[in-house]
Design an enzyme around this catalytic site. Structure first.
Site, short mmCIF file in Angstrom:
data_model
loop_
_atom_site.label_atom_id
_atom_site.label_comp_id
_atom_site.label_asym_id
_atom_site.label_seq_id
_atom_site.Cartn_x
_atom_site.Cartn_y
_atom_site.Cartn_z
N HIS B 36 -78.41 59.61 -43.66
CA HIS B 36 -77.26 60.33 -44.22
C HIS B 36 -77.72 61.53 -45.06
CE1 HIS B 36 -74.55 57.20 -42.84
NE2 HIS B 36 -73.55 57.97 -43.21
N LYS B 100 -69.82 47.52 -44.82
CA LYS B 100 -69.25 46.42 -45.60
C LYS B 100 -68.94 46.91 -47.00
CE LYS B 100 -73.71 44.34 -46.99
NZ LYS B 100 -73.94 44.24 -48.41
#
Lengths: 283, 176
Positions: B36, B100
């Site tokens: 990222h 999550k």
């Protein structure tokens, strides 16, 4: 009393075996509380389904020797060395790290350790392990291996509380720690809590508390009562598996306490996800 | 149970509601912290990314080594660590995210603005989820090892909609 001899090679081999076992075979006490948790969920709910997936996952991991979770952790190794044990061969630390390296390198376990916290180059061996030594009476050597993922490790916290703080204050601090973790660290959680000692030993106690049977309780009634109260308060947060708000927010709370200073009351919470992994062997 | 496929269509995204269970089939790409960070820096410098993000779905995951298998354990990692890097990826066309845990308010707003979707999948069920993966190849940033970008073909991958395209967030229950 005669001295028992244990070689560094025995230790290396044992650490290797324990790393693999801990990562692939879910502890029976953890599996038991998971099953209990699944049974308590509302029948047919998403939460119940997800809890059953965790149980199925554990069975699959064991059967196929696969990691229960892809985060196969930073490995903590705890050694209790009997006073009547003589360890033969050079380099106990090297033997432990070699055992970890052999388990992780070139196998199916993920290497998640970086050599430097800033530069962040992966060591490629999942070493060094975090080594904790304790000297105990007797002629046994007990080794625990706990590979802990950082999804939950990141959410732990420590507070140097005042000696005059109340049990309510401690319960609140522990509950707030879980509240902050929310759904991020794979609930339902298991809490390892350290009380007393110094800042560093308190954090270590919290981790060691996770080695205790999840369904058990502290021998001292007043500490066992705190375990129960913390469990109750944390359950009331209603986080549930994946944060879906089901019944299971916490599967167990274990506390380890230690003498401390007149001026302080250190409290540490080491949060574990539902996949609490460790394995133990006695040599 | 509802079944959806990637690449996600505008209609299928629109139909998804926070809290709904779905099974996803198709191609998804793994990316976590370092991938990222790199992609955001590349977007900033207008460099070509290792994959065209437009219309794609990213899975926050760093699998354990495959060995003889298609893939090792491959559960989700904590999504909130990717929060600071999410808006730039949505800006260049990312539509789906799987992870999550909860997301920041900024991410929730961005999901609504770009009409994207955030899914959750059970953490700590990596062995189970690995059976839903039919192929796995490194797509980019190979030097990152477990943090590389893998292209995964998945079948009936179990998900719950965490934040839908209208910005409804299952983690905001009772906070209104």
């Amino acid at each position: 009393m005669t001295t028992r001899r244990i070689t560094n090679d025995d230790i290396r081999r044992t650490v290797k075996e324990l790393c693999i076992k801990a990562n692939t075979v879910l502890r029976p006490d953890v599996l038991e509380v998971l099953k209990k948790g699944a049974d308590e969920e509302e029948k047919g709910s998403v939460s119940e389904k997800m809890m059953r997936i965790l149980i199925e996952n554990a069975a699959m991991a064991e059967k196929e020797t696969m990691p229960i979770c892809q985060d196969t952790g930073l490995v903590s190794v705890f050694l209790e060395i009997g006073e009547d044990v003589s360890i033969e061969g050079k380099g106990l630390k090297d033997a432990i790290n070699k055992g970890v390296e052999e388990a992780y390198k070139d196998t199916f376990l993920r290497k998640s350790v970086v050599a430097d916290p800033i530069l962040r180059d992966n060591t490629g061996t999942n070493t060094p392990a975090i080594i904790n030594l304790d000297i105990v009476k007797g002629d046994k050597l007990t080794i625990w291996v706990m590979p802990k993922g950082f999804g939950s490790e990141n959410k732990g916290s420590i507070c140097m509380m005042n000696p005059t703080c109340t049990e309510e204050d401690i319960v609140k601090f522990c509950t707030d720690t879980v509240k902050k973790a929310g759904s991020d660290a794979c609930p339902p959680y298991i809490l390892g809590i350290g009380l007393g000692g110094t800042m560093d030993t308190c954090a270590s106690l919290a981790k060691k508390a996770l080695l205790e049977p999840v369904g058990g309780k502290n021998k001292k009634p007043h500490i066992a009562d705190m375990e129960r109260r913390i469990r109750e308060e944390v359950s009331n947060l209603g986080i549930g598996i994946m944060g879906l708000g089901g019944k299971s927010t916490v599967l167990g709370v274990r506390i380890k306490e230690s003498p401390t200073h007149i001026a302080g009351l250190p409290v540490a919470v080491n949060l574990s996800c539902h996949a609490l992994r460790s394995a133990c062997a006695e040599l | 149970m509802k079944k959806i496929a990637t690449p996600l269509s505008d209609e299928s995204i629109k139909s998804l509601k926070a809290g709904e269970e779905v099974l996803l089939t198709g191609t998804i790409y793994t990316a976590r912290d370092q991938a990222h960070l790199r992609m955001c820096r590349m977007i900033e410098k207008e460099e070509k990314l290792p994959l065209e993000l437009k219309g794609e779905t990213i899975y926050y995951c760093g699998p354990s080594p495959a060995g003889e298998r298609i893939i090792g354990s491959c559960g989700p990692t904590t999504s909130s660590r990717m929060d600071a890097f999410t808006e730039p990826l949505l800006r260049v066309g990312l539509l789906g995210m799987i992870g999550k845990g909860s997301r920041s308010e900024e991410v929730r707003e961005a999901i609504k603005r770009y009409k994207a979707v955030y899914f959750i999948t059970p953490g700590g069920a990596g062995a189970y989820l690995s059976k839903k993966v039919k192929s796995s190849v490194v797509e980019g940033f190979e030097d990152l090892g477990p943090e590389a970008i893998y292209r995964l073909d998945v079948e009936d991958f179990p998900l719950v909609v965490g934040i839908d395209s209208k910005g409804n967030d299952i983690y905001k229950r009772g906070e209104k």
